[in-house]
Write an enzyme that holds these catalytic residues in place. Structure first.
Site, PDB file in Angstrom:
ATOM      1  N   ASP A 135       0.833  -1.199   0.000  1.00 53.41           N
ATOM      2  CA  ASP A 135       0.000   0.000   0.000  1.00 53.41           C
ATOM      3  C   ASP A 135       0.877   1.262   0.000  1.00 53.41           C
ATOM      4  O   ASP A 135       2.037   1.225   0.417  1.00 53.41           O
ATOM      5  CB  ASP A 135      -0.881   0.057   1.256  1.00 53.41           C
ATOM      6  CG  ASP A 135      -1.878  -1.086   1.309  1.00 53.41           C
ATOM      7  OD1 ASP A 135      -2.182  -1.658   0.255  1.00 53.41           O
ATOM      8  OD2 ASP A 135      -2.344  -1.383   2.428  1.00 53.41           O
TER       9      ASP A 135
HETATM   10  N1  URA Z   1      -1.340  -5.930   3.775  1.00 54.28           N
HETATM   11  C1  URA Z   1      -1.808  -4.664   3.789  1.00 54.28           C
HETATM   12  O1  URA Z   1      -2.857  -4.391   4.363  1.00 54.28           O
HETATM   13  N2  URA Z   1      -1.091  -3.711   3.172  1.00 54.28           N
HETATM   14  C2  URA Z   1       0.082  -3.971   2.546  1.00 54.28           C
HETATM   15  O2  URA Z   1       0.691  -3.055   2.008  1.00 54.28           O
HETATM   16  C3  URA Z   1       0.555  -5.281   2.543  1.00 54.28           C
HETATM   17  C4  URA Z   1      -0.179  -6.258   3.165  1.00 54.28           C
END
Ligand code: URA
Length: 239
Positions: A102
């Protein structure tokens, strides 16, 4: 490119050496023995000599420590992307990140132009463990929650319930934990924590299979994987 030229260019021996290996049936391409040195091979094919992966000169593998506020993408009109951290001499080599973190998640991304490895690292079929360090707001992680994770949580935050693969959650403090996932559903860590009434404040991925970020790693750094690290990733994914 011709198979014999590709192998010779990749340091597997002289053109005569590699022709003799090929004719003896020691070389496989995508799992099939090829005995014709002039066979045409594409850069994304998987080559083995006597069962050992050949790292063709054109395949590149990097660890990137993704900073907060960077998109896991190679192009965006508005926001900084991983591509901004790839030096000019490595552009146009079809490098791209494996899987996705993310925008606000930091830590380990593998960047490569090896499409097959990329596919296998993200496929749940190969069960490659990915470890995340989490700081959160909410009650400390309980043994009940750990057991739920081991059994496989069912998320009900969308119209259709989603069953997660069994995973592990280990408290590392009252407001922190380490989560190991074997798949990569969208926002999986954040959704799992929300399921337990916790909200993620900081999320950092620290390992993918045998590849670990070093403790003092600085976000923004791009480091080439060593031959041993590449071999271990290829082995773990059956390549
Ligand atoms: N899980 C998430 O919620 N975000 C990420 O970036 C990776 C795994």
């Amino acid at each position: 490119m011709r198979l014999d030229r590709l192998l010779a260019n990749s340091g597997c021996g002289s053109r005569n050496d590699v022709r003799s290996m090929i004719k003896k049936g020691r070389v496989t391409v995508n799992g099939t023995v090829i005995t014709d040195p002039s066979a045409h091979i594409s850069e994304s094919d998987t080559l083995l000599i006597d069962g050992t992966p050949v790292r063709t000169a054109s395949k590149l593998y990097f660890i990137f420590d993704k900073p907060d506020g960077v998109l896991t993408a190679m192009e965006d009109k508005r926001l900084p992307t991983v591509n901004d951290y790839i030096p000019a001499n490595l552009k146009n080599l079809k490098l791209s990140p494996v899987g996705r973190l993310d925008y606000h998640t930091t830590g380990l991304l593998i960047i490569t132009n090896d499409g097959e490895l990329s596919h296998r690292l993200t496929s749940p079929k190969y069960e490659i463990p990915k470890v995340y360090r989490v700081r959160f707001q909410g009650d400390p992680v309980t043994e009940y929650e750990a057991e739920e994770c081991r059994k496989g949580v069912i998320l009900t935050d969308t119209d259709t319930p989603v069953r997660l693969r069994p995973c592990s959650i280990v408290p590392t403090g009252d407001d922190s934990c380490e989560i190991t996932l074997y798949e990569g559903k969208t926002h999986e860590v954040r959704r799992l924590m929300a399921h337990f009434d916790k909200s993620v404040i900081e999320l950092r991925r620290v390992s993918i299979g045998s590849i670990k970020l070093s403790e003092g790693s600085e976000p923004g750094t791009l480091t080439e994987l060593s031959d041993d690290e590449i071999s271990s990733l290829l082995r773990a994914t059956g390549l």
